[in-house]
Motif scaffolding. Structure first.
Motif, PDB file in Angstrom:
ATOM      1  N   LEU A 123      41.007  42.842  45.872  1.00 12.94           N
ATOM      2  CA  LEU A 123      40.870  44.151  46.643  1.00 12.94           C
ATOM      3  C   LEU A 123      39.366  44.133  47.317  1.00 12.94           C
ATOM      4  CD1 LEU A 123      42.384  46.437  43.793  1.00 12.94           C
ATOM      5  CD2 LEU A 123      43.306  46.215  46.328  1.00 12.94           C
ATOM      6  N   GLN A 124      38.445  43.482  46.664  1.00 19.56           N
ATOM      7  CA  GLN A 124      37.141  43.589  46.917  1.00 19.56           C
ATOM      8  C   GLN A 124      36.930  42.633  48.289  1.00 19.56           C
ATOM      9  OE1 GLN A 124      34.645  45.231  45.430  1.00 19.56           O
ATOM     10  NE2 GLN A 124      32.996  44.606  46.701  1.00 19.56           N
ATOM     11  N   HIS A 150      39.154  48.927  39.912  1.00 19.29           N
ATOM     12  CA  HIS A 150      39.916  48.500  41.082  1.00 19.29           C
ATOM     13  C   HIS A 150      39.685  49.890  42.191  1.00 19.29           C
ATOM     14  CE1 HIS A 150      43.288  46.062  39.401  1.00 19.29           C
ATOM     15  NE2 HIS A 150      42.106  45.503  39.284  1.00 19.29           N
ATOM     16  N   HIS A 151      39.231  51.215  41.529  1.00 19.11           N
ATOM     17  CA  HIS A 151      38.931  52.152  42.396  1.00 19.11           C
ATOM     18  C   HIS A 151      37.377  51.989  42.947  1.00 19.11           C
ATOM     19  CE1 HIS A 151      37.144  52.890  38.528  1.00 19.11           C
ATOM     20  NE2 HIS A 151      36.379  53.829  38.933  1.00 19.11           N
ATOM     21  N   LEU A 172      43.292  40.415  40.791  1.00 21.84           N
ATOM     22  CA  LEU A 172      43.256  41.526  41.714  1.00 21.84           C
ATOM     23  C   LEU A 172      42.078  42.268  42.095  1.00 21.84           C
ATOM     24  CD1 LEU A 172      45.155  43.276  43.380  1.00 21.84           C
ATOM     25  CD2 LEU A 172      46.017  44.535  41.471  1.00 21.84           C
ATOM     26  N   TYR A 173      41.099  42.537  41.175  1.00 21.86           N
ATOM     27  CA  TYR A 173      39.861  43.161  41.631  1.00 21.86           C
ATOM     28  C   TYR A 173      39.269  42.226  42.789  1.00 21.86           C
ATOM     29  CZ  TYR A 173      34.922  44.870  41.372  1.00 21.86           C
ATOM     30  OH  TYR A 173      33.894  45.252  41.816  1.00 21.86           O
ATOM     31  N   GLN A 182      40.098  48.548  35.040  1.00 24.49           N
ATOM     32  CA  GLN A 182      39.798  47.192  35.818  1.00 24.49           C
ATOM     33  C   GLN A 182      38.879  47.489  37.016  1.00 24.49           C
ATOM     34  OE1 GLN A 182      40.675  44.453  34.581  1.00 24.49           O
ATOM     35  NE2 GLN A 182      41.398  45.434  32.873  1.00 24.49           N
ATOM     36  N   GLY A 206      40.415  49.951  47.177  1.00 28.36           N
ATOM     37  CA  GLY A 206      41.166  50.600  45.907  1.00 28.36           C
ATOM     38  C   GLY A 206      40.569  51.917  45.949  1.00 28.36           C
ATOM     39  N   TYR A 231      44.526  50.255  36.300  1.00 25.77           N
ATOM     40  CA  TYR A 231      43.366  50.113  37.539  1.00 25.77           C
ATOM     41  C   TYR A 231      42.172  50.668  37.435  1.00 25.77           C
ATOM     42  CZ  TYR A 231      44.685  54.238  40.650  1.00 25.77           C
ATOM     43  OH  TYR A 231      44.968  55.330  40.817  1.00 25.77           O
ATOM     44  N   THR A 291      36.570  49.314  44.680  1.00 27.89           N
ATOM     45  CA  THR A 291      36.463  48.572  45.493  1.00 27.89           C
ATOM     46  C   THR A 291      37.047  49.034  46.913  1.00 27.89           C
ATOM     47  OG1 THR A 291      38.799  47.746  45.360  1.00 27.89           O
ATOM     48  CG2 THR A 291      37.420  46.737  43.963  1.00 27.89           C
TER      49      THR A 291
END
Length: 348
Positions: free
Chosen positions: A220-221, A240-241, A216-217, A238, A246, A235, A243
């Motif tokens: 999103l990237q 994600h924020h 998922l990273y 990981q 994200g 998240y 990206t």
């Protein structure tokens, strides 16, 4: 908020593990920690979850399970904890449990439905719970007990519930903040792509998209998906924020999540009474430890996200709840569990 499983409640749920028993020469300890003088047979337990971060609440819970099981048995019971090393997908862990490659696993309701137990989707319904207090009163009470019995019966004793953990409150996060429900129209979102959860996101205008958690990273990237939904500890750990897709979190609070700690009913039934007692004590302790860790980390990781440049906003949840209510009623009717849904609503 801290109304945890009692040992009595866990015992009522009748729990189990795919464990290998052989002879042993350790001193047994009773539930109060006193040695009884009887030997506890040796046992090795493979316990697994799908998260790779060592700071994850899942890891905290299983390490507590390990600590109590080994301590109460004076080392006769050995617990080996795997953090994502036996699979980062819950479907893999369920399959390992069924085939004997793991003994204790943690799964979400959605992955239990793939085993033909549709009723488990009850705990995945959007906006089913309004607070942690409400959630705990449900899973630790009559409804949690009834659902555990359904899981055991419909799986033909393949699965028994050790306890109910939480994975936090799930929120939307994506390439733009949500100012209204209309902002979701046409947006791809990483979530379940079938069942009640997928139906809900389709109803609010989004496009459910399947992406493995471990991928998922990158998704999103690289703009493979516009958004996702999860709880802060998961998240943020990981990244994600960090990206482009994200960065923005909107606190939709659509799911006070439930996770099921499972073991094999058949194997548990084959254990000695001493082994069962220790496994139940370890399960009880793990439930408490995991919940405490999660509750603390939700605030911690929200603050960390803000410090690292994420943007967080609130939204009027009323339009979301209005769409969810009839979907939940229809789903409960289709599953034949209208009474359970009503019991949950009555506890609000």
């Amino acid at each position: 908020m801290k109304k945890f499983f009692s040992k009595t409640a866990v015992a009522v749920l009748a729990l189990s593990t795919i464990l290998a028993g052989c002879g042993g020469g350790q001193q047994e300890t009773s539930g109060n920690g006193e040695q009884s003088g009887e030997a506890v047979d040796s046992l090795k337990i493979i316990a697994a979850h799908n998260q790779t971060s060592p700071d994850n609440p899942y890891q905290t819970g299983l390490l507590k399970f390990q600590e109590v099981a080994e301590s109460e048995s004076e080392g006769a019971i050995e617990v080996e904890v795997h953090a994502g090393t036996l699979g980062t997908e819950e479907s893999e862990l369920v399959e390992r449990l069924k085939l004997g490659g793991a003994d204790v696993v943690l799964v979400s309701p959605g992955f239990m439905t793939s085993a033909g137990i549709d009723e488990v989707d009850l705990f995945a319904l959007p906006y089913l719970f309004e607070s942690y207090e409400h959630w705990e009163s449900v899973v630790d009470g009559e409804v949690g007990e009834e659902l555990a019995n359904i899981i055991n019966e419909k799986s033909n004793n393949d699965f028994k519930v050790l306890g109910y953990w939480t994975a936090g409150v799930r929120h939307y996060y994506g390439k733009k903040p949500l100012e209204s429900i209309d902002d979701l129209k046409g947006m791809t979102i990483r979530t379940q792509t079938s069942g009640v959860v997928a139906d809900y996101w389709q109803q609010v205008g989004a496009i459910p998209t399947s992406v493995a958690w471990g991928e998922l990273y990158q998704a999103l990237q690289q703009n493979v998906v516009d958004s996702a939904e999860n709880a802060y500890p998961y998240y943020i750990q990981q990244n994600h924020h960090r990206t482009p897709n994200g960065k923005y979190t909107t606190e939709t609070g659509h799911d006070y999540t439930t996770r099921l700690l499972l073991i094999s009913g058949d194997k548990f039934d084959s254990l000695t009474e001493d082994q069962k007692e220790i496994i139940l004590a370890a399960a009880d302790a793990s439930v408490q430890a995991e919940r405490e860790a999660l509750y603390e980390q939700e605030n911690e990781y929200k603050e960390l996200a803000l410090e690292e440049g994420a943007e967080i906003n609130e939204i009027d949840r009323a339009p979301f709840i209005e769409i969810a209510a009839p979907l939940n009623e229809k789903a409960a009717q289709n599953m034949g569990i209208e009474e359970l849904l009503q019991k949950i609503n009555d506890l609000k």
